[in-house]
Design a protein around this motif. Structure first.
Motif, mmCIF file in Angstrom:
data_model
loop_
_atom_site.group_PDB
_atom_site.id
_atom_site.type_symbol
_atom_site.label_atom_id
_atom_site.label_comp_id
_atom_site.label_asym_id
_atom_site.label_seq_id
_atom_site.Cartn_x
_atom_site.Cartn_y
_atom_site.Cartn_z
ATOM 1 N N ARG A 81 0.826 -1.224 0.000
ATOM 2 C CA ARG A 81 0.000 0.000 0.000
ATOM 3 C C ARG A 81 0.855 1.267 0.000
ATOM 4 N NH1 ARG A 81 -4.609 -0.604 -1.959
ATOM 5 N NH2 ARG A 81 -4.951 1.516 -1.263
ATOM 6 N N HIS A 82 2.025 1.202 0.608
ATOM 7 C CA HIS A 82 2.869 2.404 0.615
ATOM 8 C C HIS A 82 3.279 2.778 -0.809
ATOM 9 C CE1 HIS A 82 3.326 1.146 4.861
ATOM 10 N NE2 HIS A 82 3.270 2.449 5.050
ATOM 11 N N THR A 85 0.114 4.054 -2.847
ATOM 12 C CA THR A 85 -0.815 5.079 -2.367
ATOM 13 C C THR A 85 -1.223 6.031 -3.491
ATOM 14 O OG1 THR A 85 -1.411 6.596 -0.602
ATOM 15 C CG2 THR A 85 0.900 6.657 -1.300
ATOM 16 N N CYS A 163 2.818 13.233 3.125
ATOM 17 C CA CYS A 163 2.523 11.872 3.586
ATOM 18 C C CYS A 163 2.158 10.920 2.450
ATOM 19 C CB CYS A 163 1.380 11.890 4.583
ATOM 20 S SG CYS A 163 1.627 13.044 5.941
ATOM 21 N N HIS A 164 1.898 11.437 1.275
ATOM 22 C CA HIS A 164 1.512 10.560 0.166
ATOM 23 C C HIS A 164 2.521 10.603 -0.980
ATOM 24 C CE1 HIS A 164 -2.386 9.195 1.725
ATOM 25 N NE2 HIS A 164 -2.533 10.405 2.230
ATOM 26 N N ILE A 180 5.190 6.628 -2.136
ATOM 27 C CA ILE A 180 6.150 6.511 -1.034
ATOM 28 C C ILE A 180 7.303 5.600 -1.436
ATOM 29 C CG2 ILE A 180 6.437 5.790 1.376
ATOM 30 C CD1 ILE A 180 3.416 6.567 1.711
ATOM 31 N N ILE A 216 10.025 7.770 12.441
ATOM 32 C CA ILE A 216 9.925 7.442 11.014
ATOM 33 C C ILE A 216 8.464 7.172 10.625
ATOM 34 C CG2 ILE A 216 10.525 5.725 9.250
ATOM 35 C CD1 ILE A 216 13.259 5.409 10.684
ATOM 36 N N CYS A 217 7.801 6.296 11.359
ATOM 37 C CA CYS A 217 6.427 5.939 10.998
ATOM 38 C C CYS A 217 5.472 7.109 11.263
ATOM 39 C CB CYS A 217 5.958 4.702 11.770
ATOM 40 S SG CYS A 217 7.100 3.303 11.664
ATOM 41 N N GLN A 219 5.900 10.272 10.968
ATOM 42 C CA GLN A 219 5.908 11.412 10.034
ATOM 43 C C GLN A 219 4.645 11.375 9.182
ATOM 44 O OE1 GLN A 219 8.551 11.136 6.451
ATOM 45 N NE2 GLN A 219 9.253 9.225 7.348
ATOM 46 N N CYS A 220 4.062 10.191 8.959
ATOM 47 C CA CYS A 220 2.822 10.080 8.181
ATOM 48 C C CYS A 220 1.659 9.554 8.998
ATOM 49 C CB CYS A 220 3.019 9.144 6.996
ATOM 50 S SG CYS A 220 4.432 9.582 5.974
ATOM 51 N N HIS A 221 1.941 8.683 9.970
ATOM 52 C CA HIS A 221 0.828 8.034 10.672
ATOM 53 C C HIS A 221 0.283 8.847 11.835
ATOM 54 C CE1 HIS A 221 0.293 4.478 8.277
ATOM 55 N NE2 HIS A 221 1.602 4.453 8.122
ATOM 56 N N HIS A 288 3.842 -4.825 13.680
ATOM 57 C CA HIS A 288 3.701 -4.745 12.220
ATOM 58 C C HIS A 288 4.940 -5.216 11.477
ATOM 59 C CE1 HIS A 288 -0.087 -2.522 12.124
ATOM 60 N NE2 HIS A 288 0.354 -1.845 13.167
HETATM 61 C C1 HEC Z 1 5.804 8.697 3.912
HETATM 62 C C2 HEC Z 1 4.617 8.343 4.662
HETATM 63 C C3 HEC Z 1 4.583 7.038 5.423
HETATM 64 C C4 HEC Z 1 5.562 6.477 6.215
HETATM 65 C C5 HEC Z 1 6.948 7.019 6.519
HETATM 66 C C6 HEC Z 1 5.004 5.261 6.736
HETATM 67 N N1 HEC Z 1 3.726 5.082 6.272
HETATM 68 FE FE1 HEC Z 1 2.511 3.506 6.621
HETATM 69 N N2 HEC Z 1 1.153 4.227 5.299
HETATM 70 C C7 HEC Z 1 1.217 5.475 4.708
HETATM 71 C C8 HEC Z 1 0.065 5.656 3.846
HETATM 72 C C9 HEC Z 1 -0.259 6.904 3.029
HETATM 73 C C10 HEC Z 1 -0.688 4.464 3.930
HETATM 74 C C11 HEC Z 1 -1.991 4.159 3.228
HETATM 75 C C12 HEC Z 1 -1.744 3.893 1.787
HETATM 76 C C13 HEC Z 1 -3.030 3.699 1.035
HETATM 77 O O1 HEC Z 1 -3.746 2.745 1.324
HETATM 78 O O2 HEC Z 1 -3.291 4.522 0.151
HETATM 79 C C14 HEC Z 1 0.035 3.594 4.860
HETATM 80 C C15 HEC Z 1 -0.379 2.316 5.230
HETATM 81 C C16 HEC Z 1 0.153 1.612 6.298
HETATM 82 C C17 HEC Z 1 -0.418 0.400 6.847
HETATM 83 C C18 HEC Z 1 -1.660 -0.323 6.346
HETATM 84 C C19 HEC Z 1 -1.427 -1.012 5.054
HETATM 85 C C20 HEC Z 1 -0.538 -2.194 5.143
HETATM 86 O O3 HEC Z 1 0.387 -2.297 4.317
HETATM 87 O O4 HEC Z 1 -0.729 -3.043 6.023
HETATM 88 C C21 HEC Z 1 0.390 0.039 7.909
HETATM 89 C C22 HEC Z 1 0.203 -1.150 8.827
HETATM 90 C C23 HEC Z 1 1.468 1.011 7.990
HETATM 91 N N3 HEC Z 1 1.285 1.940 6.984
HETATM 92 C C24 HEC Z 1 2.480 0.985 8.928
HETATM 93 C C25 HEC Z 1 3.627 1.783 8.858
HETATM 94 C C26 HEC Z 1 4.797 1.633 9.712
HETATM 95 C C27 HEC Z 1 4.940 0.604 10.804
HETATM 96 C C28 HEC Z 1 5.694 2.586 9.333
HETATM 97 C C29 HEC Z 1 7.081 2.839 9.873
HETATM 98 C C30 HEC Z 1 8.068 1.772 9.677
HETATM 99 C C31 HEC Z 1 5.087 3.333 8.241
HETATM 100 N N4 HEC Z 1 3.850 2.808 7.983
HETATM 101 C C32 HEC Z 1 5.677 4.406 7.601
HETATM 102 C C33 HEC Z 1 2.210 6.405 4.857
HETATM 103 C C34 HEC Z 1 3.421 6.166 5.489
#
Ligand code: HEC
Ligand code: HEC
Ligand code: HEC
Ligand code: HEC
Ligand code: HEC
Ligand code: HEC
Length: 333
Positions: A81-82, A85, A163-164, A180, A216-217, A219-221, A288
């Protein structure tokens, strides 16, 4: 003989009980999630450094990383999904393509999926996108949002890009890569990492403290923060390894967390434990696995921790999962 054996057993069971207590205690501490005791709150901005106002370095792009990491990463990355996006409209279901065709002005890309699909097109200037004010609601299977279709040239850069997309310039709001890329999480790679992965953020040998990982996580979550330097809902020039909280202002107050859905709340509670209470034992990666898109690991954690109650309840001795419906003001769904 029998008395000795009895004493032996007694000592063993006392030892056993003591061990059980220690294990329970350790396990409790491991996923402790209560609010910090008053007076012991850390300043989340106190450690590390930042790149506020700097320009992004010339980072290694996903294509280059995958040249060497094809075997273990490439296959699932195309479904992650990253990575997806923001993606081409062409690959979407026929109803979504038809909805896009009904909007004048040629949508080229989509953002989102299960909750909302947004339409985008490339702007005249590099690293920018126009956002369509009408959206696709996958639940109602209909167009939603504003009643009149229109393309907004500022909205995506001002309110979504950080974030996207990857490496967004704080002054121009132009991104360097669509969607991403590896850089967003792994940062500026050390050329030596293939011989010593301990320098590589998020590698198995990574020695970085929990506050670096959650920065790290987050910054977007963390979708309820505001940049102190720009006023935007995403941080100014965050580079993995930085302390996010030097620029991102976030409220961890109980009343603010209570207003969120369970998904956003479990994230903020975890981050609060790490950056305000200094509890380094649990991060996003305790539960995760990002590349496998799995949270399976969490199921074997002890059920006594506060973070579980965001999503589960114990009813009549049964462990049930709550409704995890999510809404987000930042993402407008
Ligand atoms: C640069 C922005 C960004 C960063 C950094 C980021 N995420 Fe995400 N993440 C997103 C976005 C945006 C989505 C949703 C994407 C979509 O469905 O369009 C997402 C989706 C997810 C999901 C749900 C989808 C899946 O693959 O299971 C999880 C769980 C998740 N992120 C965990 C994390 C974790 C843990 C970290 C750190 C290691 C992290 N993310 C870092 C932006 C980010
Ligand atoms: C602070 C970071 C941040 C900002 C700013 C942000 N998003 Fe998001 N967005 C996320 C994350 C993280 C997710 C994934 C959340 C999840 O799955 O729990 C997400 C999810 C979404 C989704 C839902 C994907 C789905 O599952 O259907 C849409 C649509 C979306 N964002 C659109 C936008 C738009 C449009 C903007 C700007 C107006 C925006 N977002 C601003 C971080 C952000
Ligand atoms: C959203 C954050 C995020 C992004 C983006 C990301 N990674 Fe990762 N990566 C992680 C995390 C977290 C781990 C630790 C293991 C895990 O959770 O899957 C990891 C682990 C790895 C590993 C170690 C091997 C393994 O499977 O454990 C490699 C290699 C890797 N990533 C390469 C990449 C490459 C190449 C890209 C871009 C194509 C990329 N990563 C993009 C978060 C990310
Ligand atoms: C020139 C080849 C090459 C390039 C380019 C490259 N790597 Fe690596 N990388 C390696 C080798 C070799 C290792 C050590 C062997 C291993 O564990 O896979 C490694 C290890 C890693 C690890 C640690 C793996 C573990 O076991 O935990 C991560 C994470 C990682 N690389 C991510 C990246 C990311 C992200 C990029 C792009 C920014 C990248 N690599 C670019 C060759 C490369
Ligand atoms: C105690 C375990 C645990 C911790 C710690 C944790 N999570 Fe989660 N998270 C989960 C579980 C379980 C789910 C539900 C997974 C599912 O729906 O498959 C979830 C859901 C999510 C989702 C929504 C996934 C989706 O498919 O919509 C995102 C995004 C997310 N977590 C990000 C994070 C981030 C970022 C952190 C660190 C700040 C974090 N989580 C810490 C267990 C945890
Ligand atoms: C962000 C939400 C979230 C958090 C936090 C969370 N879970 Fe889960 N959990 C889920 C989801 C979603 C499922 C899968 C849905 C299902 O099968 O009911 C699940 C499934 C489970 C399962 C297996 C299925 C079942 O119903 O028995 C166990 C066990 C479990 N979780 C334990 C925990 C424990 C222990 C914690 C705290 C350490 C926790 N969860 C925290 C969302 C979450």
């Amino acid at each position: 003989m029998s008395t000795r054996a009895g004493i032996g057993r007694g000592v063993l069971s006392v030892l056993g009980l003591a061990l059980a207590c220690v294990v329970t205690l350790l396990v409790r501490v491991r996923i402790h999630s209560d609010p910090p005791p008053p007076g012991k709150v850390l300043d989340p901005g106190a450690w590390g450094s930042d790149h506020v106002g700097a320009s992004f370095p010339d980072y290694t792009t996903g294509g280059e990383c995958l040249f060497c990491h094809r075997k273990e990463i490439a296959g699932q990355w195309t479904r992650n999904r990253h990575h997806l996006t923001i993606r081409p409209l062409d690959g979407e279901a026929a109803v979504i393509r038809a909805a896009a065709a009904s909007l004048e002005g040629d949508a080229q890309l989509v953002l989102g999926g299960k909750k909302r699909v947004r339409f985008l097109r490339r702007s005249a200037s590099y690293g920018k996108l126009d956002l369509q004010v009408r959206a696709w609601d996958p639940v109602k299977q209909a167009l939603s949002g504003e009643s009149q279709a229109a393309w907004d040239a500022q909205d995506f850069g001002m309110h979504c890009a950080g974030c996207h997309s990857t490496a967004v310039d704080a002054k121009t709001q132009a991104f360097s890569s669509l969607s991403i890329d590896c850089y967003s999480c792994h940062g500026d790679i050390d050329q030596q990492h293939s011989t010593d992965a301990s320098h590589m953020l998020l590698s198995a040998k990574d020695q970085a403290p929990a506050r670096v990982t959650v920065s790290i996580c987050s910054q977007c979550h963390i979708r309820t923060g505001t940049s102190r330097s720009t006023g935007r809902p995403y941080a100014n020039t965050f580079v993995p390894g930085d302390n996010l909280f030097r620029d991102l202002e976030v409220s961890f107050a109980d009343r603010d967390l209570a207003g969120l859905g369970p998904v956003d709340r479990h994230i903020l509670e975890n981050v609060r434990d790490v950056v305000l209470s200094g509890d380094e034992s649990v991060t996003c990666l305790t539960c995760h696995r990002v590349h496998e898109a799995s949270a399976d690991r969490h199921e074997s954690l002890p059920k006594a921790s506060a973070i579980c109650t965001n999503c589960h309840a114990s009813r009549n001795g049964k462990w049930v999962t709550r409704n995890l419906e999510t809404h987000s003001a930042a993402c407008r769904y």
